[in-house]
Design an enzyme around this catalytic site. Structure first.
Site, PDB file in Angstrom:
ATOM      1  N   TYR A  45     -22.904 -29.576 -41.277  1.00 32.96           N
ATOM      2  CA  TYR A  45     -24.004 -30.137 -39.673  1.00 32.96           C
ATOM      3  C   TYR A  45     -24.578 -31.260 -39.986  1.00 32.96           C
ATOM      4  CZ  TYR A  45     -23.212 -24.827 -40.351  1.00 32.96           C
ATOM      5  OH  TYR A  45     -23.212 -23.326 -40.371  1.00 32.96           O
ATOM      6  N   GLU A  94     -35.502 -13.331 -31.306  1.00 35.32           N
ATOM      7  CA  GLU A  94     -34.714 -13.332 -32.580  1.00 35.32           C
ATOM      8  C   GLU A  94     -34.446 -14.640 -33.421  1.00 35.32           C
ATOM      9  OE1 GLU A  94     -30.787 -10.692 -30.582  1.00 35.32           O
ATOM     10  OE2 GLU A  94     -30.884 -12.757 -30.883  1.00 35.32           O
ATOM     11  N   GLY A 124     -34.504 -17.214 -36.136  1.00 39.00           N
ATOM     12  CA  GLY A 124     -34.505 -17.021 -37.797  1.00 39.00           C
ATOM     13  C   GLY A 124     -34.707 -18.508 -38.602  1.00 39.00           C
ATOM     14  N   ARG A 125     -33.822 -19.200 -38.449  1.00 42.74           N
ATOM     15  CA  ARG A 125     -34.242 -21.215 -38.693  1.00 42.74           C
ATOM     16  C   ARG A 125     -35.966 -21.078 -38.958  1.00 42.74           C
ATOM     17  NH1 ARG A 125     -30.336 -24.946 -39.333  1.00 42.74           N
ATOM     18  NH2 ARG A 125     -29.269 -23.957 -37.977  1.00 42.74           N
ATOM     19  N   CYS A 163     -17.574 -31.921 -56.598  1.00 40.55           N
ATOM     20  CA  CYS A 163     -16.641 -33.083 -57.076  1.00 40.55           C
ATOM     21  C   CYS A 163     -15.698 -33.442 -55.315  1.00 40.55           C
ATOM     22  CB  CYS A 163     -15.104 -32.104 -57.863  1.00 40.55           C
ATOM     23  SG  CYS A 163     -15.575 -32.521 -59.350  1.00 40.55           S
ATOM     24  N   GLU A 164     -16.590 -33.834 -54.239  1.00 45.48           N
ATOM     25  CA  GLU A 164     -16.364 -34.383 -53.674  1.00 45.48           C
ATOM     26  C   GLU A 164     -17.230 -35.624 -52.984  1.00 45.48           C
ATOM     27  OE1 GLU A 164     -16.055 -31.061 -50.639  1.00 45.48           O
ATOM     28  OE2 GLU A 164     -16.669 -33.029 -49.360  1.00 45.48           O
TER      29      GLU A 164
HETATM   30  N1  LLP Z   1     -29.603 -14.990 -32.284  1.00 48.45           N
HETATM   31  C1  LLP Z   1     -28.127 -14.624 -32.297  1.00 48.45           C
HETATM   32  C2  LLP Z   1     -27.917 -14.265 -31.572  1.00 48.45           C
HETATM   33  C3  LLP Z   1     -27.398 -15.789 -33.622  1.00 48.45           C
HETATM   34  O1  LLP Z   1     -26.481 -16.456 -33.957  1.00 48.45           O
HETATM   35  C4  LLP Z   1     -28.323 -16.804 -33.831  1.00 48.45           C
HETATM   36  C5  LLP Z   1     -27.856 -17.594 -34.675  1.00 48.45           C
HETATM   37  C6  LLP Z   1     -29.705 -16.553 -33.597  1.00 48.45           C
HETATM   38  C7  LLP Z   1     -30.377 -15.277 -32.834  1.00 48.45           C
HETATM   39  C8  LLP Z   1     -31.411 -17.324 -34.233  1.00 48.45           C
HETATM   40  O2  LLP Z   1     -31.136 -18.569 -34.695  1.00 48.45           O
HETATM   41  P1  LLP Z   1     -32.179 -19.460 -35.433  1.00 48.45           P
HETATM   42  O3  LLP Z   1     -33.308 -19.642 -34.540  1.00 48.45           O
HETATM   43  O4  LLP Z   1     -32.104 -19.817 -36.516  1.00 48.45           O
HETATM   44  O5  LLP Z   1     -31.423 -20.556 -34.597  1.00 48.45           O
HETATM   45  N2  LLP Z   1     -24.804 -21.783 -40.265  1.00 48.45           N
HETATM   46  C9  LLP Z   1     -26.043 -22.376 -39.234  1.00 48.45           C
HETATM   47  C10 LLP Z   1     -26.890 -22.047 -37.847  1.00 48.45           C
HETATM   48  C11 LLP Z   1     -26.277 -21.032 -37.472  1.00 48.45           C
HETATM   49  C12 LLP Z   1     -27.103 -20.162 -36.379  1.00 48.45           C
HETATM   50  C13 LLP Z   1     -25.841 -19.067 -35.461  1.00 48.45           C
HETATM   51  N3  LLP Z   1     -26.295 -18.058 -34.651  1.00 48.45           N
HETATM   52  C14 LLP Z   1     -26.807 -23.319 -39.833  1.00 48.45           C
HETATM   53  O6  LLP Z   1     -26.418 -23.167 -41.386  1.00 48.45           O
HETATM   54  O7  LLP Z   1     -27.353 -24.250 -39.668  1.00 48.45           O
END
Ligand code: LLP
Length: 437
Positions: free
Chosen positions: A335, A293, A295-296, A360-361
Site C-alpha cells: 500500500y 467495527e 480494527g486498525r 530478496c527484492e
Molecule cells: N469492517 C469490515 C467489513 C472490513 O472489511 C474492515 C477492514 C473493517 C471493518 C476494519 O477496518 P479498519 O478499521 O481496520 O480500517 N490489509 C489492509 C487492510 C484491509 C482492511 C479490510 N477491511 C492493510 O494491511 O492495510
C-alpha cells in the site's frame, strides 16, 4: 535573554525525540540512559529476551484504546456496541484481551471465526463478514450461535436458508456509493466494489429477507474503506443508509485512519464519533442500535516491531538492513504505507537512511529516507505503529520465520505467540515428498 532548550537556529533539539515518542503508545518515554521504554519495559530488554524481529504490543495501551472506543461511543449513543475488526490482529490473546475490554469481534471467514471461538469470545458478540462465505463457513457460524451474519450477496441468503433451522439474525451490507480518500485497495464504499449490494440489489435482498421465516433481518451494514482520515464520507454514507427506511440495527463499519508518520492527521476517535453519531442522530431512528467495527485504530498505535541491524552499507543513500522486512510488514510494499523508525537507545536526529529488510527484492523496504542516529550492526531498531495488519499478513518469504507477539506490561511482559521455527516451515510437507518414506 533566555536561550533555554532552543539552540542557535531556533529549533528545539528535542523536537525530533518528542515527535517520534508521540507515535509510540501513550506513556512511552526515555529512561535515564536515553533508552526507549514502552509499557514499562525497555525495548532493548525485550529484544534481548525474545529475539528479533518481534511484534510488541503495549497491553495496557491496547485496553485503554478499546475502552476509549466503547465509552466514547456509549456516551454519544447509549444503545451501541463496538465490534473489533479482528482481521487487524487475529491472535487469540488479542481477541481475549479485547473481549475482556467489552468489544465484540467481526470475523471474515472460518479461520477468524475459529480463532475468536478458541479465544473464548462470546458467540453472540460475533459479526460474520465476507463477500465469499462458503456453506461450511456459514454452517460453522450458525452452529456456534453467532450474533449477526452480514448478507453480502444473494448466495448468502440461499445458503443460509438451507443451513438455518431456527432463526438467524442478519444485516444487509449496502454499498452507499461514497468515495473516501485512501489507497484504492482499501476503498470499499463506491459503486464497482466487490463488497455489498447496490441500490436495486439491496432492496431486493431486503424484500427477500423480510419474507423469510428463518432469516431475521435486523438492519443494515456499511464499511466504506480503511485508513480514512476524513469524516465527511461517513456522513454521506449514513445518509445513504437512512434512505432504505427504518431498521433496528445499523453497523457503520470501521476505517478510521491512524497516524503512521508526522505528516498524518487522522481525526481523533472522539471527532470521528462526533461525525458518525451526529449523522446517525440526524438521519437514523433514535431507537436503533449502533455498531461500529474499528480494527486498525484499535490496535495500530499499541504495536511496534523490533529488529536488529544486520548490515550498514554506507553511501548515497546509506542502506541500513535489518533482520526482518516484507516477511513481517507488507504495508510498505502493498500500500506504499510510510513508517518512521528509530534506534531504540539513540532516539531522534541522525542521517537520513534507507531502512531495508533482508528479503530478496528491492521492494523490501521499511522506511525510505528515515533519520537514524549513528546506526550500527547489532543495534535494535523500532518501527512504531505496526500493531495493525502486520502480524496479520506476515509470511514466510525466503523462509522467514514469522515473529513472536510480545505483550509488554511492566513485570508481566510475555510472549503470547511464539516465533516460528525452521521445523514449522516443513510441518505441512508430506513425508513422502520430503523423501522420508
Ligand atoms: N469492517 C469490515 C467489513 C472490513 O472489511 C474492515 C477492514 C473493517 C471493518 C476494519 O477496518 P479498519 O478499521 O481496520 O480500517 N490489509 C489492509 C487492510 C484491509 C482492511 C479490510 N477491511 C492493510 O494491511 O492495510
Amino acid at each position: 535573554m533566555t536561550t533555554s532548550i532552543f539552540d542557535a537556529t531556533g529549533t528545539n533539539p528535542h523536537d525530533d525525540e518528542r515527535a517520534l515518542i508521540e507515535l509510540f503508545p501513550e506513556g512511552t518515554h526515555l529512561d535515564a540512559e536515553g533508552e526507549l521504554v514502552v509499557g514499562g519495559v525497555r525495548l532493548t530488554d525485550i529484544a534481548e529476551r525474545f529475539g528479533t524481529p518481534a511484534y510488541v504490543l503495549d497491553e495496557s495501551a491496547l485496553i485503554r484504546q478499546a475502552t476509549l472506543f466503547r465509552e466514547a461511543l456509549a456516551a454519544r449513543w447509549p444503545n451501541s456496541r463496538v465490534v473489533f475488526a479482528s482481521k487487524a490482529f487475529p491472535a487469540t490473546a488479542v481477541y481475549r484481551t479485547l473481549a475482556e475490554a467489552g468489544l465484540g469481534a467481526d470475523v471474515a471467514g472460518g479461520g477468524e471465526l475459529a480463532l475468536a471461538l478458541a479465544a473464548g469470545v462470546r458467540p453472540d458478540t460475533i459479526v460474520v463478514h465476507g463477500n465469499a462465505k462458503s456453506a461450511d463457513e456459514l454452517r460453522a457460524a450458525v452452529d456456534a450461535g453467532v450474533g449477526l451474519v452480514v448478507i453480502d450477496n444473494f448466495d448468502d441468503i440461499a445458503k443460509l436458508e438451507d443451513i438455518v433451522t431456527g432463526r438467524q439474525d442478519v444485516l444487509v451490507r449496502v454499498l452507499p456509493d461514497v468515495a473516501a480518500e485512501t489507497h484504492e485497495a482499501l476503498a470499499t464504499g463506491k459503486q464497482g466494489s466487490k463488497f455489498g449490494l447496490g441500490r436495486a440489489d439491496a432492496e431486493e435482498a431486503i424484500a427477500r429477507l423480510r419474507a423469510s421465516d428463518r432469516l431475521n433481518l435486523r438492519g443494515l451494514h456499511m464499511h466504506i474503506g480503511s485508513q480514512i482520515c476524513e469524516v465527511d464520507p461517513y456522513v454521506a454514507a449514513v445518509r445513504a443508509l437512512a434512505s432504505y427506511g427504518e431498521f433496528d440495527i445499523y453497523d457503520l463499519g470501521g476505517g478510521l485512519g491512524v497516524r503512521y508518520t508526522y505528516d498524518d492527521a487522522p481525526p481523533s476517535v472522539e471527532a470521528w464519533l462526533d461525525g458518525l453519531v451526529g449523522a446517525a442522530a440526524a438521519h437514523l431512528p433514535r431507537h436503533a442500535q449502533l455498531l461500529i467495527e474499528p480494527g486498525r485504530s484499535v490496535v495500530a498505535r499499541s504495536g511496534l516491531t523490533l529488529y536488529r541491524v544486520v548490515s550498514v552499507k554506507k553511501g548515497h543513500p546509506t542502506f541500513v538492513a535489518v533482520d526482518g522486512g516484507m516477511g513481517d510488514n507488507l504495508e510498505v510494499s502493498l500500500y506504499g504505507q510510510r513508517f518512521e523508525a528509530t534506534v531504540v537507545n539513540r532516539v531522534g536526529g541522525g542521517e537520513a537512511v534507507n531502512l531495508v529488510g533482508k528479503h530478496c527484492e528491492s521492494g523490501d523496504r521499511l522506511s525510505t529516507g528515515v533519520p537514524l542516529r549513528e546506526p550500527r550492526v547489532g543495534d535494535v531498531v523500532a518501527v512504531p505503529v505496526t500493531g495493525a495488519y502486520c502480524h496479520t499478513m506476515a509470511n514466510n518469504y525466503n523462509g522467514a520465520r514469522r515473529p513472536p507477539v510480545i505483550f509488554a506490561d511492566g513485570q508481566r511482559t510475555r510472549a503470547v505467540v511464539r516465533r516460528e521455527t525452521y521445523e514449522d516451515l516443513t510441518r505441512r510437507d508430506l513425508a513422502d515428498v520430503r523423501g522420508e518414506v
